[in-house]
Design a protein around this motif. Sequence first.
Motif, PDB file in Angstrom:
ATOM      1  N   PHE A 236       5.028   1.571  -9.321  1.00 40.69           N
ATOM      2  CA  PHE A 236       4.360   0.291  -9.075  1.00 40.69           C
ATOM      3  C   PHE A 236       4.007   0.130  -7.602  1.00 40.69           C
ATOM      4  CE2 PHE A 236       7.235  -1.516 -12.674  1.00 40.69           C
ATOM      5  CZ  PHE A 236       6.614  -0.673 -13.578  1.00 40.69           C
ATOM      6  N   PHE A 237       4.978   0.410  -6.751  1.00 35.53           N
ATOM      7  CA  PHE A 237       4.799   0.186  -5.318  1.00 35.53           C
ATOM      8  C   PHE A 237       3.699   1.069  -4.750  1.00 35.53           C
ATOM      9  CE2 PHE A 237       5.909   1.088  -0.870  1.00 35.53           C
ATOM     10  CZ  PHE A 237       5.913  -0.199  -0.356  1.00 35.53           C
ATOM     11  N   TYR A 238       3.729   2.372  -5.086  1.00 29.03           N
ATOM     12  CA  TYR A 238       2.730   3.292  -4.535  1.00 29.03           C
ATOM     13  C   TYR A 238       1.353   3.073  -5.156  1.00 29.03           C
ATOM     14  CZ  TYR A 238       6.432   5.802  -2.127  1.00 29.03           C
ATOM     15  OH  TYR A 238       7.475   6.138  -1.278  1.00 29.03           O
ATOM     16  N   LEU A 239       1.311   2.587  -6.390  1.00 27.04           N
ATOM     17  CA  LEU A 239       0.023   2.248  -6.995  1.00 27.04           C
ATOM     18  C   LEU A 239      -0.677   1.165  -6.176  1.00 27.04           C
ATOM     19  CD1 LEU A 239      -2.089   2.175  -9.301  1.00 27.04           C
ATOM     20  CD2 LEU A 239      -0.576   0.545 -10.465  1.00 27.04           C
ATOM     21  N   TRP A 240       0.045   0.086  -5.882  1.00 26.98           N
ATOM     22  CA  TRP A 240      -0.536  -0.990  -5.072  1.00 26.98           C
ATOM     23  C   TRP A 240      -0.881  -0.495  -3.668  1.00 26.98           C
ATOM     24  CZ3 TRP A 240       1.068  -3.357  -0.511  1.00 26.98           C
ATOM     25  CH2 TRP A 240       0.358  -4.507  -0.153  1.00 26.98           C
ATOM     26  N   LEU A 241      -0.027   0.340  -3.114  1.00 23.83           N
ATOM     27  CA  LEU A 241      -0.267   0.839  -1.758  1.00 23.83           C
ATOM     28  C   LEU A 241      -1.524   1.705  -1.710  1.00 23.83           C
ATOM     29  CD1 LEU A 241       1.388   0.398   0.830  1.00 23.83           C
ATOM     30  CD2 LEU A 241       2.363   2.675   0.505  1.00 23.83           C
ATOM     31  N   ARG A 242      -1.731   2.553  -2.720  1.00 22.50           N
ATOM     32  CA  ARG A 242      -2.914   3.417  -2.740  1.00 22.50           C
ATOM     33  C   ARG A 242      -4.199   2.600  -2.875  1.00 22.50           C
ATOM     34  NH1 ARG A 242       0.450   6.898  -5.814  1.00 22.50           N
ATOM     35  NH2 ARG A 242      -0.284   5.960  -7.745  1.00 22.50           N
ATOM     36  N   LEU A 243      -4.200   1.659  -3.805  1.00 22.00           N
ATOM     37  CA  LEU A 243      -5.399   0.864  -4.010  1.00 22.00           C
ATOM     38  C   LEU A 243      -5.710  -0.015  -2.797  1.00 22.00           C
ATOM     39  CD1 LEU A 243      -4.905  -0.182  -7.747  1.00 22.00           C
ATOM     40  CD2 LEU A 243      -6.490   1.506  -6.824  1.00 22.00           C
TER      41      LEU A 243
END
Length: 398
Positions: free
Chosen positions: A283-290
């Motif tokens: 979840f965290f890295y998904l938001w960070l990438r986008l």
Amino acid sequence: MNNLREVWSKRFVFYINELQKYMKFIVSGHLAIVIVFAIGALGYTYSGWLNTAPQDFPAYLVVAFILSILVTLSTPVTLLKNADSVYFLPLETKLGEYLRLALRWTYFSSIVVTLAAYVVAIPLLTRVAGSTREEIIALLIFLLVLKYWSIHTEFNFRWAANGRGVWGDRFLRFLLVLVALYFLLSGSYLFVILVAIVQFIYTMAWVKKKKEVPFPFEHFIVVEQSRMMRFYRFANYFTDVPHIRGATKRRKWLDVFYKLARYGQKNTQLYLVMRTFIRTNDFFYLWLRLTGLAIIGAVFIPFPIVSIIFAAALSFATVIQIKHALLSGYEFRMDLLFPIEKDARKQSVASLIRILQFIQAAAVLIGVLIQGGNSPITFLVPVAVLIVSELTLRMNKI
């Protein structure tokens, strides 16, 4: 089963079915919209830049650099399983047929991305660098050969070295491909021949060394498992993948955000949702990438309208995926035992997403300020992030 070709055929059919099963969730729906907007925005920006590109732009070097990266990344797709290190041992002398089929699929499945980059590079080479039709065709043929060479070289290296020092091999192959492509594009064909000879010698050295060691089943099994796990983790952003479990991390430096959920029964779910988001890597890295992509778009896309569309599409994808990820779990949680309102979790997820998207909009605003756009329209980019996020949050029902 003595026929390894039949083994490969059955595994390949299962592999394709597995890809199709999850790709229908990845490509359809909201991601398709994001892809359409992203391709349109990037294409429009690229077309506009070509009209104003300086004549001294290092087109040959840029194209050679990008294509070299794509050619170099050539991880073999073997479809090997854990039990193969035991059951394939009696058939090790016939393993060559299985591996030839594996490398053939590796080539045809990975060349697509390289060819896509090649097609994108054609306008740059013709309009900025002035390449002729014959040179463009020669580049295509050379790319097809280089990709074949890169795949087989990495496979032989992994076999001979049992997987040790792979990145060193990749760096060396990257340099060889980069030099070869640059000399080809610049018309220095004699140097291309010299580099090709070096590439041939390098490959044959590992082919010879490979014959001295047994096939490293364990290494290629680990490579295959890691490759499939990356796909499953990506698919898990869009739908539930039963046999995957996301990794977690403490991230103590983000504990300050928990203060946003003030102590009290009505904030119980908000606190739990925050902890779930911050500690779950997926979840965290998904938001960070986008968010990172949105910042890059705000900084490097010179056309305000395109930048607004790009940021809006990414904010749409962010809200959809984060909301689905935080609400799609059906496992039992301890908070279900406590007298909390039925919709408390949905409300808490919505509150968390609003906080996240406010941070994303602020980060995009910083990107706009870095770009230094003089047009007031550029400041609508972070506004678009907030508006699209709120509309998506309200209209999407999960």
